[in-house]
Design a protein around this motif. Structure first.
Motif, PDB file in Angstrom:
ATOM      1  N   ALA A 135      68.961   4.356  21.839  1.00 25.33           N
ATOM      2  CA  ALA A 135      69.474   5.201  20.757  1.00 25.33           C
ATOM      3  C   ALA A 135      69.047   4.698  19.382  1.00 25.33           C
ATOM      4  O   ALA A 135      69.466   5.265  18.372  1.00 25.33           O
ATOM      5  CB  ALA A 135      71.000   5.256  20.829  1.00 25.33           C
ATOM      6  N   ILE A 136      68.227   3.652  19.348  1.00 25.30           N
ATOM      7  CA  ILE A 136      67.842   3.037  18.073  1.00 25.30           C
ATOM      8  C   ILE A 136      66.352   3.178  17.792  1.00 25.30           C
ATOM      9  O   ILE A 136      65.934   3.392  16.657  1.00 25.30           O
ATOM     10  CB  ILE A 136      68.233   1.544  18.058  1.00 25.30           C
ATOM     11  CG1 ILE A 136      69.742   1.389  18.300  1.00 25.30           C
ATOM     12  CG2 ILE A 136      67.844   0.882  16.745  1.00 25.30           C
ATOM     13  CD1 ILE A 136      70.190  -0.052  18.438  1.00 25.30           C
ATOM     14  N   GLN A 137      65.533   3.089  18.828  1.00 25.76           N
ATOM     15  CA  GLN A 137      64.085   3.082  18.624  1.00 25.76           C
ATOM     16  C   GLN A 137      63.596   4.352  17.950  1.00 25.76           C
ATOM     17  O   GLN A 137      62.763   4.292  17.035  1.00 25.76           O
ATOM     18  CB  GLN A 137      63.360   2.898  19.962  1.00 25.76           C
ATOM     19  CG  GLN A 137      61.839   2.810  19.807  1.00 25.76           C
ATOM     20  CD  GLN A 137      61.123   2.617  21.137  1.00 25.76           C
ATOM     21  OE1 GLN A 137      61.753   2.289  22.144  1.00 25.76           O
ATOM     22  NE2 GLN A 137      59.822   2.825  21.159  1.00 25.76           N
TER      23      GLN A 137
ATOM     24  N   TYR B 286      78.028  -1.907  12.031  1.00 19.49           N
ATOM     25  CA  TYR B 286      77.006  -1.197  11.247  1.00 19.49           C
ATOM     26  C   TYR B 286      76.087  -2.172  10.516  1.00 19.49           C
ATOM     27  O   TYR B 286      75.093  -1.758   9.928  1.00 19.49           O
ATOM     28  CB  TYR B 286      77.669  -0.250  10.244  1.00 19.49           C
ATOM     29  CG  TYR B 286      78.727  -0.908   9.390  1.00 19.49           C
ATOM     30  CD1 TYR B 286      78.395  -1.596   8.239  1.00 19.49           C
ATOM     31  CD2 TYR B 286      80.075  -0.860   9.760  1.00 19.49           C
ATOM     32  CE1 TYR B 286      79.354  -2.218   7.469  1.00 19.49           C
ATOM     33  CE2 TYR B 286      81.055  -1.474   8.993  1.00 19.49           C
ATOM     34  CZ  TYR B 286      80.681  -2.155   7.855  1.00 19.49           C
ATOM     35  OH  TYR B 286      81.644  -2.791   7.096  1.00 19.49           O
ATOM     36  N   ASN B 287      76.413  -3.460  10.551  1.00 20.94           N
ATOM     37  CA  ASN B 287      75.548  -4.479   9.947  1.00 20.94           C
ATOM     38  C   ASN B 287      74.674  -5.186  10.981  1.00 20.94           C
ATOM     39  O   ASN B 287      74.011  -6.175  10.648  1.00 20.94           O
ATOM     40  CB  ASN B 287      76.381  -5.525   9.206  1.00 20.94           C
ATOM     41  CG  ASN B 287      76.849  -5.029   7.850  1.00 20.94           C
ATOM     42  OD1 ASN B 287      76.222  -4.158   7.251  1.00 20.94           O
ATOM     43  ND2 ASN B 287      77.948  -5.576   7.362  1.00 20.94           N
ATOM     44  N   TYR B 288      74.659  -4.687  12.210  1.00 24.31           N
ATOM     45  CA  TYR B 288      73.774  -5.282  13.205  1.00 24.31           C
ATOM     46  C   TYR B 288      72.441  -4.534  13.195  1.00 24.31           C
ATOM     47  O   TYR B 288      72.204  -3.608  13.961  1.00 24.31           O
ATOM     48  CB  TYR B 288      74.379  -5.262  14.613  1.00 24.31           C
ATOM     49  CG  TYR B 288      73.466  -5.964  15.598  1.00 24.31           C
ATOM     50  CD1 TYR B 288      73.187  -7.317  15.447  1.00 24.31           C
ATOM     51  CD2 TYR B 288      72.829  -5.267  16.600  1.00 24.31           C
ATOM     52  CE1 TYR B 288      72.300  -7.960  16.299  1.00 24.31           C
ATOM     53  CE2 TYR B 288      71.948  -5.894  17.470  1.00 24.31           C
ATOM     54  CZ  TYR B 288      71.685  -7.242  17.305  1.00 24.31           C
ATOM     55  OH  TYR B 288      70.799  -7.886  18.137  1.00 24.31           O
ATOM     56  N   ASP B 289      71.558  -4.939  12.296  1.00 24.34           N
ATOM     57  CA  ASP B 289      70.262  -4.291  12.163  1.00 24.34           C
ATOM     58  C   ASP B 289      69.317  -4.729  13.278  1.00 24.34           C
ATOM     59  O   ASP B 289      69.110  -5.931  13.496  1.00 24.34           O
ATOM     60  CB  ASP B 289      69.632  -4.635  10.809  1.00 24.34           C
ATOM     61  CG  ASP B 289      70.294  -3.893   9.662  1.00 24.34           C
ATOM     62  OD1 ASP B 289      71.035  -2.933   9.930  1.00 24.34           O
ATOM     63  OD2 ASP B 289      70.073  -4.276   8.495  1.00 24.34           O
ATOM     64  N   VAL B 290      68.751  -3.742  13.955  1.00 25.46           N
ATOM     65  CA  VAL B 290      67.737  -3.982  14.982  1.00 25.46           C
ATOM     66  C   VAL B 290      66.385  -3.602  14.396  1.00 25.46           C
ATOM     67  O   VAL B 290      66.193  -2.466  13.939  1.00 25.46           O
ATOM     68  CB  VAL B 290      68.024  -3.155  16.244  1.00 25.46           C
ATOM     69  CG1 VAL B 290      66.901  -3.326  17.267  1.00 25.46           C
ATOM     70  CG2 VAL B 290      69.366  -3.546  16.852  1.00 25.46           C
ATOM     71  N   PHE B 291      65.444  -4.537  14.402  1.00 21.77           N
ATOM     72  CA  PHE B 291      64.121  -4.301  13.813  1.00 21.77           C
ATOM     73  C   PHE B 291      63.121  -3.839  14.867  1.00 21.77           C
ATOM     74  O   PHE B 291      63.206  -4.199  16.045  1.00 21.77           O
ATOM     75  CB  PHE B 291      63.607  -5.580  13.145  1.00 21.77           C
ATOM     76  CG  PHE B 291      64.150  -5.790  11.753  1.00 21.77           C
ATOM     77  CD1 PHE B 291      63.366  -5.542  10.641  1.00 21.77           C
ATOM     78  CD2 PHE B 291      65.452  -6.219  11.562  1.00 21.77           C
ATOM     79  CE1 PHE B 291      63.865  -5.723   9.363  1.00 21.77           C
ATOM     80  CE2 PHE B 291      65.966  -6.410  10.295  1.00 21.77           C
ATOM     81  CZ  PHE B 291      65.167  -6.160   9.188  1.00 21.77           C
ATOM     82  N   TYR B 292      62.148  -3.056  14.391  1.00 23.02           N
ATOM     83  CA  TYR B 292      61.126  -2.508  15.275  1.00 23.02           C
ATOM     84  C   TYR B 292      59.854  -2.290  14.475  1.00 23.02           C
ATOM     85  O   TYR B 292      59.901  -1.958  13.284  1.00 23.02           O
ATOM     86  CB  TYR B 292      61.602  -1.178  15.878  1.00 23.02           C
ATOM     87  CG  TYR B 292      60.563  -0.456  16.696  1.00 23.02           C
ATOM     88  CD1 TYR B 292      60.328  -0.789  18.028  1.00 23.02           C
ATOM     89  CD2 TYR B 292      59.796   0.581  16.138  1.00 23.02           C
ATOM     90  CE1 TYR B 292      59.374  -0.118  18.782  1.00 23.02           C
ATOM     91  CE2 TYR B 292      58.841   1.257  16.879  1.00 23.02           C
ATOM     92  CZ  TYR B 292      58.634   0.896  18.202  1.00 23.02           C
ATOM     93  OH  TYR B 292      57.683   1.548  18.943  1.00 23.02           O
ATOM     94  N   ALA B 293      58.710  -2.467  15.136  1.00 24.26           N
ATOM     95  CA  ALA B 293      57.407  -2.131  14.558  1.00 24.26           C
ATOM     96  C   ALA B 293      56.653  -1.269  15.559  1.00 24.26           C
ATOM     97  O   ALA B 293      56.893  -1.343  16.768  1.00 24.26           O
ATOM     98  CB  ALA B 293      56.607  -3.393  14.239  1.00 24.26           C
ATOM     99  N   THR B 294      55.759  -0.443  15.062  1.00 23.31           N
ATOM    100  CA  THR B 294      54.984   0.443  15.933  1.00 23.31           C
ATOM    101  C   THR B 294      54.329  -0.352  17.063  1.00 23.31           C
ATOM    102  O   THR B 294      53.810  -1.456  16.847  1.00 23.31           O
ATOM    103  CB  THR B 294      53.900   1.172  15.110  1.00 23.31           C
ATOM    104  OG1 THR B 294      54.545   1.922  14.074  1.00 23.31           O
ATOM    105  CG2 THR B 294      53.101   2.117  15.989  1.00 23.31           C
TER     106      THR B 294
END
Length: 693
Positions: free
Chosen positions: A422-424, A544-552
């Motif tokens: 639900a995040i990607q 809401y402060n649990y940021d999940v990072f992603y790169a292409t």
């Protein structure tokens, strides 16, 4: 002009007139008055017990059930005052529909205000989310003339029929409060004279409201240059003596903020601990969506921080069992109408004034199952008909197709142990937007960023913060053979905050490391040697402060070592297979809340912002989904950018989520979720997590 009905100056005149009235009843010395202050907070347009994102009933929330609690409390306490602590108009598709999709006209009234008027609220405060739709809209739906240049003055618009107060937000030019800072409400109550007889008395209840100063960051686009926010203590110290001099017998602070024991600052987000020392008699809390004092209707262990924000249970001067803050009764009724705050007070008439009897005070945050811990109250049948038209219109709006299908379920049940289904897609939408923005820009500065990698972060906003039903779950049971047609409601489930606008910040590798460390502070420090149960995530209050990072192409990778102390947990941070150096440059697609300093992430304070988009993140996600036509698990939902450092523990480590969801974890390959355990008193299932997987 403001709505004159509630101007303090007119209240003063009325009180003065009463003081000169020779028919004013005599109150015998020693007369006792029992009063109940009732609170709702953070209703967020949850009028009905209904989930508009899932298009299904949800009996765990809704003002229509709070109404039943209100009726019961009023029967128990005939001398009562019903107040709201803010964050009323925004938060569900019903709110978005009435504010954005089909804005309520001046002749209309917001659905939730209709219900609050019917319930005969005595007063209300203002929350930070009231500003999300802009000052023109806020002025209209409250029928308030803010006296601000460029903001339309409403004329007899539909609005709450009770006074709305806000003391610490002022006109940036004149320094005058944009709402009435306080109101003094005369309540006709029945007291008991020393001889046991009943006596009718008038108690003048003063209310004043406060919001976090951070609204200037969170809603900068709506507020900058128009208003400013003063500190809660400074503001209260100004108005409490004034309210006393004008006849207030009892002063209640409606503080849309929680409790924080950090050194006081006029800029602190949750300054209510210090507000309690300003001479008020009662404190109503909000914003944090927590339960204070500890719930009484179920067997809850106060040593378990998951049941209450750990910071509240151990703050100096705070009693989480009796509901006292520096001796002042205080209550926070969670959110979404799931609880009713009740402060029962006894006052005695002594030396010509009403005096609170502290030893006869009782505070409760009453939930739906307060009678026996199991049986929920029924919805008040009078509420739904009041908003039937708005409800049906919202349902039709929510079900409109986006023109896109998905072949997988997008859920946040296990987002805290690595599921990104639900995040990607949110991160992909944000990256796509920023890359296109840079590629199409003619600004030389923006053009110079073309060679810098664009990454993105997003949080699982709906991952249990507001109870065991508060999880994102889009397209359950969707498969390649049976795809799900996405609808207007679904982007709001993936990205909850329709008011956030997309922004981008330029950072270095050292900033990225610090950002990730702050995100990883959501986890407890796990002791591998313990044989007793350990909560992997001890509180969902700031999920809401649990940021999940992603790169292409999942080019960014990192691990989290939960055996280490906060600030030393991020390891194996790489981009495109190479370790991230402190001086490496990145552009991060995020939202205006985070870019402007929301969440207090180190170094992310607005100074690194390079792109301020006019487009809302939720709208960006919606448009991106529509452009794809089809989303698939392989391309849009399986890029797990992070994992835990493998650790063997002697005792069980648990994550709380929705019961019956073990197959969801298995479907996305989360082998570290090994078993479902017992349900806790709050309705969460306790899943066992193997950190060595």
């Amino acid at each position: 002009m403001k709505n004159l009905t509630w101007l303090p100056s007119l209240t003063v005149l009325a009180l003065a007139a009463c003081g000169n009235n020779t028919n004013t009843p005599y109150i015998p010395e020693g007369t006792v008055l029992k009063v109940a202050l009732l609170e709702t907070t953070d209703l967020h347009q949850n009028v009905l017990s209904y989930d508009y994102y899932g298009l299904k009933p949800d009996a765990t929330l809704g003002l229509e059930r709070t109404s039943t609690l209100i009726s019961g409390a009023r029967t128990e306490n005939p001398n009562n005052v019903l107040l709201d602590d803010g964050d009323v108009v925004q938060g569900t598709l019903l709110g978005d529909y009435q504010a954005v999709a089909s804005p309520v006209p001046c002749s209309g009234t917001m659905a939730i205000h209709k219900v609050m008027n019917a319930l005969k609220y005595d007063g209300g405060g203002v929350g930070n989310h009231e500003f999300n739709y802009g000052l023109n809209f806020l002025g209209q739906i409250t029928n308030t003339n803010f006296g601000l240049s460029g903001i339309t003055a409403p004329s007899n618009c539909g609005a709450p029929s009770f006074p709305i107060v806000l003391a610490n937000v002022v006109n940036a030019t004149t320094q005058s409060p944009i709402f009435n800072p306080y109101s003094i409400i005369p309540k006709n109550f029945t007291g008991t004279a020393p001889d046991g007889s009943t006596i009718n008395v008038t108690l003048n209840v003063g209310i004043m409201g406060f919001v976090p100063p951070q609204i200037m960051d969170w809603d900068q686009k709506n507020l900058a240059g128009k208003v400013m926010v003063n500190g809660v203590v400074e503001t209260a110290n100004k108005y409490v003596p004034e309210m006393r001099s004008k006849g207030a017998d009892l002063i209640v602070a409606l503080s849309h903020g929680g409790l924080d024991a950090s050194t006081y600052s006029p800029k602190m987000e949750n300054g209510s601990l210090y507000l309690s020392t300003t001479g008020i008699d009662a404190l109503m809390l909000g914003h944090s969506h927590l339960i204070f004092p500890l719930q009484k209707e179920a067997p809850v262990d106060p040593t378990k921080p998951f049941t209450i924000d750990a910071s509240l249970a151990h703050l100096p001067g705070v009693d989480p069992v009796k509901g006292l803050v520096n001796g002042i009764p205080a209550v926070m009724a969670q959110s979404w109408g799931r609880r009713l705050g009740i402060i029962q007070m006894t006052l005695k008439y002594q030396s010509g004034k009403w005096v609170v009897q502290p030893d006869q005070t009782n505070v409760e945050a009453r939930g739906f199952t307060y009678t026996d811990g199991k049986t929920s109250v029924a919805a008040d049948p009078a509420i739904a008909p009041l908003v039937d038209t708005e409800h049906k219109a919202t349902l039709a709006y929510a079900a409109q197709p986006l023109g896109t299908t998905t072949d997988f379920e997008m859920s946040a049940y296990f987002a805290l142990v690595g599921d990104v289904s639900a995040i990607q897609i949110v991160n992909q939408a944000q990256i796509n937007y920023v890359q296109n923005f840079i590629a199409n820009s003619t600004d030389p500065t923006i053009i110079s960023y073309k060679s810098i990698p664009v990454i993105s972060c997003s949080a699982p906003f709906k991952a249990g913060r507001n109870g065991a039903t508060d999880f994102t779950d889009v397209a359950p049971n969707a498969t390649p053979a049976n795809p799900f047609v996405l609808q207007v409601r679904n982007p709001g489930d993936l990205y909850l905050y329709g008011n956030n606008n997309l922004q981008a910040v330029k950072i270095q590798g050292s900033d990225l490391k610090n950002w990730l460390e702050k995100s990883a502070s959501q986890f407890a420090q796990i002791n591998p040697a313990l044989t007793t149960e350990q909560d992997l995530v001890p509180s969902y209050s700031t999920i809401y402060n649990y940021d999940v990072f992603y790169a292409t192409n999942n080019a960014l990778k990192y691990q989290i070592d939960v055996t280490q102390a906060v600030g030393s947990r991020i390891t194996s941070l790489t981009y495109a297979g190479k370790p991230v150096a402190p001086t490496d440059n990145f552009i991060v697609a995020t939202n205006d809340y985070r870019a402007g300093g929301g969440g207090n992430f180190p170094g992310i304070d607005g100074s690194k912002t390079i792109i301020k988009s006019p487009d809302a993140n939720q709208a960006v996600v919606s448009k991106y989904l529509s452009s794809l036509g089809k989303v698939t698990a392989a391309t849009n939902g399986s890029g797990q950018s992070w994992s835990f450092v493998k650790t063997v523990t002697k005792g069980p480590v648990i994550l709380r989520s929705v019961t019956g969801k073990l197959p969801v974890a298995k479907a996305v390959g989360l082998n570290r979720v090994i078993a479902e355990g017992a349900m806790d008193p709050n309705g969460y299932a306790k899943y066992q997590i193997d950190l060595n997987q």
